[in-house]
Design an enzyme around this catalytic site. Structure first.
Site, mmCIF file in Angstrom:
data_model
loop_
_atom_site.group_PDB
_atom_site.id
_atom_site.type_symbol
_atom_site.label_atom_id
_atom_site.label_comp_id
_atom_site.label_asym_id
_atom_site.label_seq_id
_atom_site.Cartn_x
_atom_site.Cartn_y
_atom_site.Cartn_z
ATOM 1 N N SER A 188 30.472 35.086 40.515
ATOM 2 C CA SER A 188 30.185 35.552 41.870
ATOM 3 C C SER A 188 30.144 34.372 42.851
ATOM 4 O O SER A 188 31.145 33.675 42.998
ATOM 5 C CB SER A 188 28.873 36.349 41.866
ATOM 6 O OG SER A 188 28.707 37.064 43.060
ATOM 7 N N ASP A 342 34.298 46.628 42.044
ATOM 8 C CA ASP A 342 33.627 45.439 42.576
ATOM 9 C C ASP A 342 34.225 45.119 43.940
ATOM 10 O O ASP A 342 35.456 45.027 44.075
ATOM 11 C CB ASP A 342 33.832 44.264 41.609
ATOM 12 C CG ASP A 342 33.154 42.975 42.060
ATOM 13 O OD1 ASP A 342 32.434 42.990 43.075
ATOM 14 O OD2 ASP A 342 33.352 41.949 41.385
ATOM 15 N N HIS A 372 30.546 44.698 39.376
ATOM 16 C CA HIS A 372 29.938 43.414 39.662
ATOM 17 C C HIS A 372 28.608 43.279 38.903
ATOM 18 O O HIS A 372 27.792 44.190 38.886
ATOM 19 C CB HIS A 372 29.682 43.250 41.162
ATOM 20 C CG HIS A 372 29.447 41.829 41.558
ATOM 21 N ND1 HIS A 372 30.485 40.953 41.824
ATOM 22 C CD2 HIS A 372 28.308 41.115 41.693
ATOM 23 C CE1 HIS A 372 29.983 39.768 42.123
ATOM 24 N NE2 HIS A 372 28.664 39.836 42.050
#
Length: 398
Positions: A188, A342, A372
């Site tokens: 991320s 995501d 995610h």
């Protein structure tokens, strides 16, 4: 009558917090719903506290996450120590078993939207231990200054300073790391920072040890176009919504909510910087199947004042997708994980495409039923599979 109303209110609240309209192919849906419920309750309470002026949204979550941190504790397989590299806090994992040769080295950067997280969180501690043990690797898991206390470029600078320190010949020798087998990785926002420092390393003549690989797990790579297909689809994606991702991006640069509002309208890039859209134009960079009938619309130019006050969102160190092909062509062998559900999916897809076009060897693992956060959701089947594939790729390529 009063009891009936209270019961109805209770039912509505339970339905709101427990029910999440998940895609049909999501694995272990009820398990994910419970996880999402906990997050929704926490986020709503934190938002309410911010609305009352009690505390900043991100500061409150940081306090709550402190309770999930673990001390540096060695076990029968791995020695774990906390130290600092160039004044940046890092945690180092070294396998206890004897090695007849120098080990791999992996520099790992945690996620959390540049605002949250720590290398001491349970999920990152467990991940680093597994990498160290299964790959017989020395793992350096770094921290960095977090927003809202610190803004860009502090996060990038902390990570880059720690990585440069790690890559020094005497430091690698101290930890028994092979200078030809060092990689960088992150998930991320950590994937964003990993991509950014990997680009910087290839341009830094003072760094003699270069990276062999970069492994990016659903990385955030651009803040120019907040209307990608994955953002348009992502209103009901689990864990990370487009609204929260936009808040993270905005907080990375400033606590001024004006930037966030402009980003949500996709009207934050000034006319004089419109040439940068060529690097993030999803109409040409996304495979056809991910466009799903969406039509590309050039973002409306924003105020030059915003970009002058907060130039970070136009900086390649914050948005690695803005790098030119000459820089991309010098990057090491790359592994990218993207997930179908995501909001950051299209960032990773475009980066994989651009790297491949620049001649970089890319292994792109797209997870059709992924979302995610799946990579570090320990106890979930999908996390187990993703991590095993990640370990296998590192074992073969690092």
């Amino acid at each position: 009558m009063g009891k009936t109303i209270l019961l109805l209110v209770a039912v509505v609240l339970v339905a709101y917090y427990v029910y999440v309209p998940l895609p049909g192919d999501i694995e272990e849906p009820w398990k994910l719903m419970l996880q999402t419920t906990r997050l929704k309750v926490m986020m709503d309470l934190v938002s309410f506290a911010e609305l009352l002026g009690i505390n900043h949204y991100m500061d409150t979550i940081q306090i709550l996450m402190k309770f999930q941190e673990l001390p540096a504790t060695s076990d029968e397989n791995v020695t774990v120590t906390d130290t600092a590299f160039n004044s940046v806090p890092v945690r180092i994992y070294v396998p206890k078993r004897k090695s007849e040769s120098l080990r791999r080295g992996l520099f790992f950067i945690h996620g959390g939207g540049w605002c949250l997280g720590s290398n001491a969180l349970l999920e990152y501690d467990l991940l680093a231990r597994q990498i160290a043990e299964r790959l017989d690797a020395v793992v350096l898991s770094t921290n960095y200054g977090l927003a809202p206390k610190y803004h860009f470029p502090r996060q990038f600078e902390d990570v880059y300073d720690a990585l440069r320190w790690f890559l020094q010949e005497d430091i690698l020798e101290r930890y028994g790391v092979d200078p030809q087998r060092v990689g960088v990785s992150g998930d991320s926002a950590g994937g964003n920072l990993a991509a950014a420092v990997a680009q910087q390393i290839v341009q830094d003549p003072d760094v003699k040890t270069k990276l062999k690989v970069q492994a990016l797990v659903y990385p955030a790579l651009q803040a120019l176009d907040m209307n990608l297909p994955s953002y348009q689809e992502g209103l009901y994606f689990p864990i990370l919504s487009p609204l929260l991702m936009t808040r993270f991006w905005s907080e990375y640069f400033t606590t001024d909510r004006t930037l966030e509002k402009a980003m949500l309208l996709n009207q934050h890039v000034p006319m004089e910087s419109s040439h940068l859209f060529q690097f993030v134009n999803w109409s040409s960079l996304l495979p056809e199947r991910y466009k799903k009938g969406y039509f590309y619309k050039s973002p409306t130019p924003g105020s030059s004042e915003l970009s002058k006050k907060y130039p970070g969102f136009l900086d390649v160190k914050a948005c690695p997708l803005l790098a030119n092909d000459n820089i991309l062509s010098q990057l090491p062998r790359t592994y990218i994980i993207t997930c179908q559900y995501d909001v950051l999916r299209d960032d990773g897809l475009m980066y994989a495409m651009r790297l491949q076009n620049a001649g970089v060897h890319v292994t792109h693992h797209h997870v059709e039923n992924g979302f995610h956060g799946a990579f570090t959701l320990h106890g979930f089947k999908i996390s187990y599979r993703l991590q095993n594939q990640y370990f296998s790729w590192l074992m073969e390529n690092l």
